[in-house]
Design a protein around this motif. Sequence first.
Motif, PDB file in Angstrom:
ATOM      1  N   LEU A  58     -43.175   4.304  19.331  1.00  0.00           N
ATOM      2  CA  LEU A  58     -44.381   4.009  20.100  1.00  0.00           C
ATOM      3  C   LEU A  58     -45.470   3.654  19.099  1.00  0.00           C
ATOM      4  CD1 LEU A  58     -44.289   7.109  22.488  1.00  0.00           C
ATOM      5  CD2 LEU A  58     -43.021   4.962  22.669  1.00  0.00           C
ATOM      6  N   LEU A  59     -46.123   2.523  19.311  1.00  0.00           N
ATOM      7  CA  LEU A  59     -47.155   2.052  18.388  1.00  0.00           C
ATOM      8  C   LEU A  59     -48.511   2.048  19.075  1.00  0.00           C
ATOM      9  CD1 LEU A  59     -45.271  -0.967  16.801  1.00  0.00           C
ATOM     10  CD2 LEU A  59     -45.528   1.329  15.881  1.00  0.00           C
ATOM     11  N   PHE A  60     -49.522   2.534  18.355  1.00  0.00           N
ATOM     12  CA  PHE A  60     -50.873   2.517  18.896  1.00  0.00           C
ATOM     13  C   PHE A  60     -51.546   1.220  18.507  1.00  0.00           C
ATOM     14  CE2 PHE A  60     -55.385   3.307  19.139  1.00  0.00           C
ATOM     15  CZ  PHE A  60     -55.479   3.870  20.407  1.00  0.00           C
ATOM     16  N   GLN A  61     -52.029   0.505  19.506  1.00  0.00           N
ATOM     17  CA  GLN A  61     -52.736  -0.753  19.311  1.00  0.00           C
ATOM     18  C   GLN A  61     -54.212  -0.524  19.637  1.00  0.00           C
ATOM     19  OE1 GLN A  61     -51.212  -3.546  18.162  1.00  0.00           O
ATOM     20  NE2 GLN A  61     -49.290  -2.430  18.080  1.00  0.00           N
ATOM     21  N   GLY A  62     -55.055  -0.618  18.625  1.00  0.00           N
ATOM     22  CA  GLY A  62     -56.482  -0.408  18.818  1.00  0.00           C
ATOM     23  C   GLY A  62     -57.277  -1.569  18.276  1.00  0.00           C
ATOM     24  N   GLU A  63     -58.574  -1.495  18.436  1.00  0.00           N
ATOM     25  CA  GLU A  63     -59.445  -2.588  18.016  1.00  0.00           C
ATOM     26  C   GLU A  63     -59.357  -2.874  16.528  1.00  0.00           C
ATOM     27  OE1 GLU A  63     -63.469  -2.450  19.302  1.00  0.00           O
ATOM     28  OE2 GLU A  63     -62.901  -1.870  21.315  1.00  0.00           O
ATOM     29  N   ALA A  64     -59.004  -1.885  15.722  1.00  0.00           N
ATOM     30  CA  ALA A  64     -58.947  -2.097  14.279  1.00  0.00           C
ATOM     31  C   ALA A  64     -57.926  -3.163  13.899  1.00  0.00           C
ATOM     32  CB  ALA A  64     -58.609  -0.789  13.569  1.00  0.00           C
ATOM     33  N   VAL A  65     -56.890  -3.329  14.693  1.00  0.00           N
ATOM     34  CA  VAL A  65     -55.880  -4.337  14.372  1.00  0.00           C
ATOM     35  C   VAL A  65     -55.811  -5.465  15.384  1.00  0.00           C
ATOM     36  CG1 VAL A  65     -54.387  -2.793  13.080  1.00  0.00           C
ATOM     37  CG2 VAL A  65     -54.039  -3.054  15.518  1.00  0.00           C
ATOM     38  N   LEU A  66     -56.528  -5.343  16.485  1.00  0.00           N
ATOM     39  CA  LEU A  66     -56.298  -6.294  17.560  1.00  0.00           C
ATOM     40  C   LEU A  66     -57.230  -7.477  17.655  1.00  0.00           C
ATOM     41  CD1 LEU A  66     -55.297  -3.963  20.458  1.00  0.00           C
ATOM     42  CD2 LEU A  66     -53.889  -5.397  19.048  1.00  0.00           C
ATOM     43  N   GLY A  67     -58.510  -7.265  17.609  1.00  0.00           N
ATOM     44  CA  GLY A  67     -59.389  -8.325  18.054  1.00  0.00           C
ATOM     45  C   GLY A  67     -59.263  -8.371  19.572  1.00  0.00           C
ATOM     46  N   PRO A  68     -59.644  -9.462  20.214  1.00  0.00           N
ATOM     47  CA  PRO A  68     -59.657  -9.483  21.670  1.00  0.00           C
ATOM     48  C   PRO A  68     -58.299  -9.320  22.338  1.00  0.00           C
ATOM     49  CG  PRO A  68     -60.589 -11.510  20.756  1.00  0.00           C
ATOM     50  CD  PRO A  68     -60.148 -10.660  19.612  1.00  0.00           C
ATOM     51  N   ASN A  89     -50.117 -10.340  23.976  1.00  0.00           N
ATOM     52  CA  ASN A  89     -50.116  -9.666  25.281  1.00  0.00           C
ATOM     53  C   ASN A  89     -50.623  -8.231  25.229  1.00  0.00           C
ATOM     54  OD1 ASN A  89     -48.985 -11.989  26.499  1.00  0.00           O
ATOM     55  ND2 ASN A  89     -46.971 -11.339  25.811  1.00  0.00           N
ATOM     56  N   ILE A  90     -51.548  -7.954  24.345  1.00  0.00           N
ATOM     57  CA  ILE A  90     -52.193  -6.647  24.306  1.00  0.00           C
ATOM     58  C   ILE A  90     -53.481  -6.773  25.104  1.00  0.00           C
ATOM     59  CG2 ILE A  90     -53.251  -4.888  22.846  1.00  0.00           C
ATOM     60  CD1 ILE A  90     -50.230  -5.091  22.437  1.00  0.00           C
ATOM     61  N   GLU A  91     -53.553  -6.062  26.213  1.00  0.00           N
ATOM     62  CA  GLU A  91     -54.732  -6.168  27.076  1.00  0.00           C
ATOM     63  C   GLU A  91     -55.751  -5.061  26.812  1.00  0.00           C
ATOM     64  OE1 GLU A  91     -55.294  -8.708  29.090  1.00  0.00           O
ATOM     65  OE2 GLU A  91     -53.379  -9.606  28.533  1.00  0.00           O
ATOM     66  N   VAL A  92     -55.279  -3.844  26.506  1.00  0.00           N
ATOM     67  CA  VAL A  92     -56.172  -2.708  26.288  1.00  0.00           C
ATOM     68  C   VAL A  92     -55.673  -1.901  25.101  1.00  0.00           C
ATOM     69  CG1 VAL A  92     -56.844  -2.521  28.730  1.00  0.00           C
ATOM     70  CG2 VAL A  92     -54.901  -1.214  27.894  1.00  0.00           C
ATOM     71  N   PRO A 105     -44.727  -6.338  23.879  1.00  0.00           N
ATOM     72  CA  PRO A 105     -45.267  -4.991  24.014  1.00  0.00           C
ATOM     73  C   PRO A 105     -45.425  -4.616  25.482  1.00  0.00           C
ATOM     74  CG  PRO A 105     -47.018  -6.518  23.473  1.00  0.00           C
ATOM     75  CD  PRO A 105     -45.736  -7.304  23.455  1.00  0.00           C
ATOM     76  N   VAL A 106     -45.116  -3.370  25.786  1.00  0.00           N
ATOM     77  CA  VAL A 106     -45.288  -2.852  27.137  1.00  0.00           C
ATOM     78  C   VAL A 106     -46.197  -1.628  27.032  1.00  0.00           C
ATOM     79  CG1 VAL A 106     -44.142  -1.929  29.187  1.00  0.00           C
ATOM     80  CG2 VAL A 106     -42.969  -3.623  27.758  1.00  0.00           C
ATOM     81  N   PHE A 107     -47.321  -1.662  27.753  1.00  0.00           N
ATOM     82  CA  PHE A 107     -48.253  -0.537  27.747  1.00  0.00           C
ATOM     83  C   PHE A 107     -47.543   0.687  28.310  1.00  0.00           C
ATOM     84  CE2 PHE A 107     -51.583   2.086  29.658  1.00  0.00           C
ATOM     85  CZ  PHE A 107     -52.412   2.255  28.561  1.00  0.00           C
ATOM     86  N   ILE A 108     -47.687   1.821  27.647  1.00  0.00           N
ATOM     87  CA  ILE A 108     -46.987   3.029  28.078  1.00  0.00           C
ATOM     88  C   ILE A 108     -47.843   3.779  29.083  1.00  0.00           C
ATOM     89  CG2 ILE A 108     -45.961   5.218  27.368  1.00  0.00           C
ATOM     90  CD1 ILE A 108     -45.485   3.911  24.629  1.00  0.00           C
TER      91      ILE A 108
END
Length: 125
Positions: A58-68, A89-92, A105-108
Amino acid sequence: MEVVPFTVREECEGEYEVPGRKIWSDDVLLAKLVPIASKVIAADGRVDVVGWLGSHALLFQGEAVLGPKSATIVTHRPGRASTARIVRNIEVDGWYWFEARVRRPVFIDEALFLDLLTDVSNYEF
């Protein structure tokens, strides 16, 4: 759920202790949530769900690596810089499972987490 300490070793961060979890049903250990790293490519952290049948990252996707909407890396070619998408496809911000066959990626949410837990433990919720 039982809180248990895990030791993480990372090249940049060194060795440190963080809390993980053991997930029980009555007296049967179903799975562990094992912290793996705070720094991984295109993510802000990784935790594995580990059971006797297998595991899922499980990977945490946050603003530090994402951008919009996607993570980007900058690559330098002679004479110009360009960007390449790593994650789409990272929405949040949140925890994601990457479906291996289609690499998306699938949001958990709660339902997916219970499905992943069932997959590693063979325990039906």
